[in-house]
Write an enzyme that holds these catalytic residues in place. Sequence first.
Site, short mmCIF file in Angstrom:
data_model
loop_
_atom_site.label_atom_id
_atom_site.label_comp_id
_atom_site.label_asym_id
_atom_site.label_seq_id
_atom_site.Cartn_x
_atom_site.Cartn_y
_atom_site.Cartn_z
N LYS A 103 -9.61 -9.98 10.22
CA LYS A 103 -10.17 -11.07 11.04
C LYS A 103 -9.14 -12.19 11.29
O LYS A 103 -8.97 -12.64 12.41
CB LYS A 103 -11.40 -11.70 10.36
CG LYS A 103 -12.54 -10.75 10.11
CD LYS A 103 -13.76 -11.47 9.56
CE LYS A 103 -13.54 -12.18 8.24
NZ LYS A 103 -13.28 -11.30 7.09
N ARG A 109 -21.05 -16.37 6.72
CA ARG A 109 -20.93 -15.33 5.69
C ARG A 109 -22.27 -15.08 5.01
O ARG A 109 -22.35 -14.21 4.15
CB ARG A 109 -19.91 -15.77 4.64
CG ARG A 109 -18.58 -15.04 4.71
CD ARG A 109 -17.68 -15.68 3.67
NE ARG A 109 -16.56 -14.89 3.25
CZ ARG A 109 -15.32 -15.08 3.67
NH1 ARG A 109 -15.05 -15.97 4.57
NH2 ARG A 109 -14.35 -14.36 3.15
N ARG A 153 -1.20 -8.09 0.73
CA ARG A 153 -1.11 -9.28 1.59
C ARG A 153 -0.32 -10.39 0.92
O ARG A 153 -0.45 -10.64 -0.27
CB ARG A 153 -2.53 -9.77 1.89
CG ARG A 153 -2.56 -11.01 2.76
CD ARG A 153 -3.85 -11.16 3.46
NE ARG A 153 -4.91 -11.67 2.60
CZ ARG A 153 -6.15 -11.92 3.04
NH1 ARG A 153 -6.47 -11.67 4.30
NH2 ARG A 153 -7.06 -12.38 2.22
N ARG A 178 -2.32 -14.63 -2.85
CA ARG A 178 -3.50 -15.42 -3.19
C ARG A 178 -4.14 -14.89 -4.47
O ARG A 178 -4.19 -13.70 -4.67
CB ARG A 178 -4.53 -15.33 -2.04
CG ARG A 178 -4.21 -16.22 -0.87
CD ARG A 178 -5.01 -15.91 0.37
NE ARG A 178 -6.44 -15.65 0.15
CZ ARG A 178 -7.30 -15.41 1.14
NH1 ARG A 178 -6.88 -15.39 2.39
NH2 ARG A 178 -8.57 -15.17 0.89
N ARG A 191 -15.09 -9.36 -4.47
CA ARG A 191 -15.26 -9.87 -3.09
C ARG A 191 -15.99 -8.83 -2.23
O ARG A 191 -16.80 -9.18 -1.38
CB ARG A 191 -13.91 -10.23 -2.48
CG ARG A 191 -13.33 -11.48 -3.11
CD ARG A 191 -11.90 -11.69 -2.69
NE ARG A 191 -11.75 -12.13 -1.31
CZ ARG A 191 -10.60 -12.11 -0.66
NH1 ARG A 191 -9.52 -11.66 -1.24
NH2 ARG A 191 -10.54 -12.53 0.58
P1 AMP Z 1 -11.18 -15.94 3.47
O1 AMP Z 1 -9.86 -16.58 3.66
O2 AMP Z 1 -12.02 -15.95 4.71
O3 AMP Z 1 -11.09 -14.57 2.85
O4 AMP Z 1 -11.98 -16.84 2.42
C1 AMP Z 1 -11.49 -17.03 1.11
C2 AMP Z 1 -12.60 -17.55 0.21
O5 AMP Z 1 -13.07 -18.81 0.72
C3 AMP Z 1 -13.85 -16.69 0.14
O6 AMP Z 1 -13.72 -15.62 -0.78
C4 AMP Z 1 -14.89 -17.71 -0.30
O7 AMP Z 1 -14.74 -18.05 -1.65
C5 AMP Z 1 -14.47 -18.93 0.52
N1 AMP Z 1 -15.13 -18.96 1.85
C6 AMP Z 1 -14.54 -18.86 3.06
N2 AMP Z 1 -15.44 -18.91 4.05
C7 AMP Z 1 -16.64 -19.02 3.46
C8 AMP Z 1 -17.97 -19.08 3.92
N3 AMP Z 1 -18.26 -19.02 5.24
N4 AMP Z 1 -18.97 -19.20 3.01
C9 AMP Z 1 -18.72 -19.26 1.70
N5 AMP Z 1 -17.48 -19.18 1.16
C10 AMP Z 1 -16.45 -19.06 2.04
#
Ligand code: AMP
Length: 213
Positions: free
Chosen positions: A13, A88, A127, A160, A171
Amino acid sequence: MIVVLLGAPGSGKGTQATKLKDALGIAHISTGDILRESIKKGTPVGKKAKEYMEAGGLVPDSIIIEIIAQRIKEPDCKKGFILDGFPRTVKQAESLDGILKESNLKIDKVISMDVTDSIVIERLSGRRTCRKCGVNFHIKYNAPSKENICDKCGGELYQRNDDKAETIKHRLEVYRKDTYPLLEYYKKAVINIKADEDIDKITERLMALIKGK
Ligand code: AMP
């Protein structure tokens, strides 16, 4: 143009949203990037979010919804935006509908990027992310020209914490339990695409879908 990109962590994404943002001239809103930036700056939101993120869990809906409500009011969102990593949960999707309705806006496309778990694990564990600008690379499929250095800004690349093997599994479980139900929520609108191919091919397909071809 308002586009929602759905998909498991590692479905691409962020990579695709970065490319679509440039091609379409609209904003890219990644709640993950916003949260990581908040942690870096040590803001109250960052302090609250850190623990959830490092454990691979979701940050509470109330925090995320507030972030989005503010972010989409910013001037760069006037022409439209791509939502990457939001919503999410069904609660977030319902709130988004409410926020958009207040501004007489609506979602134009909901696209789900489908990949298998083994691809997610391979992509996330390889990554590497730039500490400075947040751009992602992959040690095998999208390697930087110089090891551990960002091609875009020269920043240092790192892995990360939530991309480490033990957290990836969690996750994926969280995705299945909390985010997968969104496919039912958006069932009238969602378009599924196979997202396990070459990055540029997927961008082409997304562009065609967004432009309605
Ligand atoms: P991402 O970079 O989109 O993979 O997000 C990394 C982490 O940020 C996720 O594993 C969640 O802990 C948090 N996070 C990001 N977006 C959301 C969301 N819409 N709702 C809840 N937690 C989020």
